[in-house]
Design a protein around this motif. Sequence first.
Motif, PDB file in Angstrom:
ATOM      1  N   TRP A 148       0.835  -1.200   0.000  1.00  0.00           N
ATOM      2  CA  TRP A 148       0.000   0.000   0.000  1.00  0.00           C
ATOM      3  C   TRP A 148       0.872   1.254   0.000  1.00  0.00           C
ATOM      4  N   LEU A 149       1.953   1.240   0.771  1.00  0.00           N
ATOM      5  CA  LEU A 149       2.879   2.371   0.763  1.00  0.00           C
ATOM      6  C   LEU A 149       3.509   2.531  -0.613  1.00  0.00           C
ATOM      7  N   ALA A 150       3.888   1.426  -1.236  1.00  0.00           N
ATOM      8  CA  ALA A 150       4.512   1.498  -2.555  1.00  0.00           C
ATOM      9  C   ALA A 150       3.585   2.151  -3.565  1.00  0.00           C
ATOM     10  N   HIS A 151       2.343   1.722  -3.610  1.00  0.00           N
ATOM     11  CA  HIS A 151       1.377   2.324  -4.536  1.00  0.00           C
ATOM     12  C   HIS A 151       1.138   3.797  -4.205  1.00  0.00           C
ATOM     13  N   THR A 152       1.079   4.099  -2.917  1.00  0.00           N
ATOM     14  CA  THR A 152       0.839   5.476  -2.490  1.00  0.00           C
ATOM     15  C   THR A 152       1.991   6.381  -2.898  1.00  0.00           C
ATOM     16  N   LEU A 153       3.224   5.905  -2.757  1.00  0.00           N
ATOM     17  CA  LEU A 153       4.375   6.728  -3.121  1.00  0.00           C
ATOM     18  C   LEU A 153       4.475   6.918  -4.636  1.00  0.00           C
ATOM     19  N   ARG A 154       4.091   5.929  -5.405  1.00  0.00           N
ATOM     20  CA  ARG A 154       4.068   6.122  -6.856  1.00  0.00           C
ATOM     21  C   ARG A 154       3.071   7.219  -7.231  1.00  0.00           C
ATOM     22  N   ALA A 155       1.908   7.191  -6.602  1.00  0.00           N
ATOM     23  CA  ALA A 155       0.920   8.236  -6.864  1.00  0.00           C
ATOM     24  C   ALA A 155       1.416   9.591  -6.368  1.00  0.00           C
ATOM     25  N   LEU A 156       2.131   9.595  -5.250  1.00  0.00           N
ATOM     26  CA  LEU A 156       2.662  10.855  -4.719  1.00  0.00           C
ATOM     27  C   LEU A 156       3.714  11.439  -5.655  1.00  0.00           C
ATOM     28  N   ASP A 157       4.540  10.580  -6.235  1.00  0.00           N
ATOM     29  CA  ASP A 157       5.546  11.057  -7.180  1.00  0.00           C
ATOM     30  C   ASP A 157       4.882  11.752  -8.361  1.00  0.00           C
ATOM     31  N   GLU A 158       3.777  11.192  -8.831  1.00  0.00           N
ATOM     32  CA  GLU A 158       3.043  11.838  -9.919  1.00  0.00           C
ATOM     33  C   GLU A 158       2.485  13.190  -9.466  1.00  0.00           C
ATOM     34  N   ALA A 159       1.956  13.226  -8.239  1.00  0.00           N
ATOM     35  CA  ALA A 159       1.390  14.472  -7.728  1.00  0.00           C
ATOM     36  C   ALA A 159       2.452  15.564  -7.611  1.00  0.00           C
ATOM     37  N   TYR A 160       3.696  15.154  -7.333  1.00  0.00           N
ATOM     38  CA  TYR A 160       4.797  16.117  -7.238  1.00  0.00           C
ATOM     39  C   TYR A 160       5.595  16.187  -8.545  1.00  0.00           C
TER      40      TYR A 160
ATOM     41  N   GLY B  82       6.800  14.104 -10.661  1.00  0.00           N
ATOM     42  CA  GLY B  82       7.965  13.254 -10.863  1.00  0.00           C
ATOM     43  C   GLY B  82       9.195  13.706 -10.107  1.00  0.00           C
ATOM     44  N   ARG B  83       9.028  14.587  -9.135  1.00  0.00           N
ATOM     45  CA  ARG B  83      10.180  15.152  -8.422  1.00  0.00           C
ATOM     46  C   ARG B  83      10.301  14.655  -6.977  1.00  0.00           C
TER      47      ARG B  83
ATOM     48  N   ALA C 209      -5.723  24.124   4.696  1.00  0.00           N
ATOM     49  CA  ALA C 209      -4.705  25.030   4.163  1.00  0.00           C
ATOM     50  C   ALA C 209      -4.747  25.036   2.639  1.00  0.00           C
ATOM     51  N   SER C 210      -4.560  26.191   2.057  1.00  0.00           N
ATOM     52  CA  SER C 210      -4.520  26.319   0.600  1.00  0.00           C
ATOM     53  C   SER C 210      -3.149  25.902   0.074  1.00  0.00           C
ATOM     54  N   GLU C 211      -3.133  25.330  -1.117  1.00  0.00           N
ATOM     55  CA  GLU C 211      -1.848  24.988  -1.714  1.00  0.00           C
ATOM     56  C   GLU C 211      -1.143  26.275  -2.128  1.00  0.00           C
ATOM     57  N   PRO C 212       0.163  26.392  -1.848  1.00  0.00           N
ATOM     58  CA  PRO C 212       0.864  27.643  -2.161  1.00  0.00           C
ATOM     59  C   PRO C 212       0.891  27.921  -3.663  1.00  0.00           C
ATOM     60  N   ARG C 213       0.738  29.180  -4.003  1.00  0.00           N
ATOM     61  CA  ARG C 213       0.784  29.594  -5.408  1.00  0.00           C
ATOM     62  C   ARG C 213       2.233  29.712  -5.863  1.00  0.00           C
ATOM     63  N   GLY C 214       2.439  29.401  -7.124  1.00  0.00           N
ATOM     64  CA  GLY C 214       3.776  29.545  -7.681  1.00  0.00           C
ATOM     65  C   GLY C 214       4.792  28.580  -7.094  1.00  0.00           C
ATOM     66  N   LEU C 215       4.324  27.399  -6.696  1.00  0.00           N
ATOM     67  CA  LEU C 215       5.221  26.420  -6.078  1.00  0.00           C
ATOM     68  C   LEU C 215       6.290  25.972  -7.077  1.00  0.00           C
ATOM     69  N   THR C 216       7.533  26.066  -6.662  1.00  0.00           N
ATOM     70  CA  THR C 216       8.664  25.591  -7.453  1.00  0.00           C
ATOM     71  C   THR C 216       9.248  24.347  -6.795  1.00  0.00           C
ATOM     72  N   LEU C 217       9.345  23.287  -7.566  1.00  0.00           N
ATOM     73  CA  LEU C 217       9.843  22.026  -7.033  1.00  0.00           C
ATOM     74  C   LEU C 217      11.279  21.790  -7.479  1.00  0.00           C
ATOM     75  N   HIS C 218      12.118  21.435  -6.521  1.00  0.00           N
ATOM     76  CA  HIS C 218      13.518  21.124  -6.786  1.00  0.00           C
ATOM     77  C   HIS C 218      13.633  19.631  -7.084  1.00  0.00           C
ATOM     78  N   ARG C 219      14.614  19.250  -7.863  1.00  0.00           N
ATOM     79  CA  ARG C 219      14.835  17.846  -8.191  1.00  0.00           C
ATOM     80  C   ARG C 219      16.181  17.385  -7.626  1.00  0.00           C
ATOM     81  N   ALA C 220      16.177  16.178  -7.069  1.00  0.00           N
ATOM     82  CA  ALA C 220      17.411  15.517  -6.643  1.00  0.00           C
ATOM     83  C   ALA C 220      17.285  14.052  -6.992  1.00  0.00           C
ATOM     84  N   GLU C 221      18.403  13.411  -7.231  1.00  0.00           N
ATOM     85  CA  GLU C 221      18.390  12.018  -7.640  1.00  0.00           C
ATOM     86  C   GLU C 221      17.814  11.125  -6.536  1.00  0.00           C
ATOM     87  N   SER C 222      16.966  10.197  -6.950  1.00  0.00           N
ATOM     88  CA  SER C 222      16.435   9.213  -6.011  1.00  0.00           C
ATOM     89  C   SER C 222      17.356   8.000  -5.964  1.00  0.00           C
TER      90      SER C 222
END
Length: 454
Positions: A49-61, A63-64, A157-170
């Motif tokens: 269940w965690l594995a599936h949840t984290l895959r979905a979370l990666d998409e929500a973020y 791919g970052r 809480a509202s999602e922050p506007r103009g959110l910038t996501l940083h990438r680092a190697e997994s």
Amino acid sequence: MTSILWLRRDLRRGDHPALAAAHADGPVLPLFVLDPAFFDDAGEPRQAWLAHTLRALDEAYEGRLCLRYGTPEQVVPELATEVVARSVHVSAETEPDGAARDARVQEALGQRDIAWVATGSPYAVAPGRIRNQQGNPYRVFTPFCRAWREHGWRPPASEPRGLTLHRAESDDAAWRKLDAAATASGVPALPPAGEQAARSRWREFLDEGLAGYATDRDRPDLDGTSRLSPYLKFGVLHPRTLLADLPGRPPRSANAFGTELAWREFYADVVHHHPDSLWHDLRPELSGLAYDAESDLVDAWRTGHTGYPLVDAGMRQLLAIGWMHNRVRMVTASFLAKDLHIWWPVGARHFLQHLIDGDPASNNHGWQWVAGTGTDAAPYFRIFNPVEQGKKFDPNGDYVRRWIPELRQLSGAAVHEPWRSADGYAGGYPERIVDHAEQRAVALERLAMARNAG
């Protein structure tokens, strides 16, 4: 400069105060640490269940999501140094092991002059905030619930506007470990994972299920519950999000649903104040209660072969889908503790190995509530009769027949007492491993002895 959002029991983007706080510090690197102390000891269903949840979370973020494997006190500071982060943001943790882990990570970060920022919690009201007039924590649910409602909670809480996501190697090995868990043989059928699936289920329940919740939630034969507990387990939805949608809905059912969320918060509060109660009796006056050693009878309980249909249906449901209806959780727990005379941690561990919503505070204190050694004034002599519970909450026997094919030749409520039908055992269903009436008397006798000894 980059800020790290270390995700734990908050695997979402919406209604996320820590995300907003991290955004205020600069580009956000979302991180999940696959901690062997947690992951390797989790049961296979929850790993999947965690594995599936984290895959979905990666998409929500987008791919970052950065996934790293290892001990957090080593991984988090090293990553923060690697990406030149000036702060690590989290949702505050009060569960004993999580709080101890966070203290170690915070100390390691401090040695590198990296800020630790805790914002929000997995609960509508953070554990520790609700106290009685004397300033003490509650140990009884009803006054806690009243005070919890009076205290109230912040709006989502509202999602922050103009959110910038940083990438680092997994850590590719960590993703492979998760993918292996997700596809392991024997993993039960799981619900759709991720925040969008959770919100879709919530909208469906609001529109089609909530109105009947007050009357249907105790019926395992009906689809009368929200089925949101697996999402709440990992914070895919925040309880505050759900509570915000209840005003204006049918009052009786909305109140009942809010009360069930309050139970979750109550048990978290109890564990916060009494961390030893996760695996030991909260009420020491019953510490002398006599229990039996584990035997083949416990194995029959684990596999759903006790000869009591409602108990067996629940245990088979657990093995099949990693979830069990709450009413049946109480009945199956009572059978182990009161009919088989087994100390509740044995059952609590089995549940945690198989439940995808296995939350230690709710699970273990739910077990103590049934066993009579935990919260509330609920006496030990509450003993669930598995036959009468079946007749009352599965009146047509549909739930039992769904999970016990050996009894499908029996119609209606007759399925709850196969010993009364000529063809009750024609399908190969086992006979009762104990006599409930006899074991109830034994349980009450042991209670009297323990109380007198105290």
